[in-house]
Write a protein that holds these residues in place. Sequence first.
Motif: not given
Length: 256
Positions: A18, A13, A21
């Motif tokens: 992101q 990512y 997460r």
Amino acid sequence: MQIRLPGHLASGYKSPTQQARVVTEAWGEENLYCLSCPSPWLQRTPHGTKVIDYICPRCDAPYQLKGRSSPLGGRILDAAYDKMRQAVLEGNAPNLLALHYERANWTVRNLILVPFFVFTESAIEKRNPLSATARRHGWVGCNIVLANLPEDARIPLLIEGKAQEPTKARKQYERLRPLQEIRLETRGWTLDVLKCVRKLNKQEFTLAEVYEFSNELARLHPRNRHIEEKIRQQLQRLRDLGILEFVGPGRYWVKR
């Protein structure tokens, strides 16, 4: 509970948000456990599920994980204000897991849990709408104001890289669980008075000392005109919950 996060997952990512997460949610699936029952693990919800990140496979207790690379301060960035407020008012808010990690070496530093039944409106802070240039312009989010919750409501699961025993964390959770049976408007009073007691930072205190918070409590509950009577009532409730002990006329003891 391992403190090492699976940082290798971040390589797929570009967005730091992101990356965080994906890494933290994967860590949670391997390390988190339920406080509402003896389940030693939590099941991750399908990708795209709003608000709820994990479900206990044994008792269905919902959990939301919020991670940040800075120390856990007074506020935790959360979801849409209207939805969170509605969830709190209806008693449907998930248990909140607030995670502090170090991004440089992908390790967990601190983790606390806030039970869903200790949330009150005073703990939900409305943020400013997103600007007209934002992709979701006009959207209004909220913050969880940890400072508006008593210390008892922030159950430590991991402190400075050292995990707490699950049995101890579950005992703290169970101690607070009777609050779930109290109506929300009354529960708010109970938690606000407990927060005032904690501010005294004393194991033994007097009723007069709690009365000194009358103006603060009046601001939080502007429709109530009997503040001192309400304080006495909530001290009695806290005694019934086993958090306080009555030791004499106008004198109380905070149980450890």
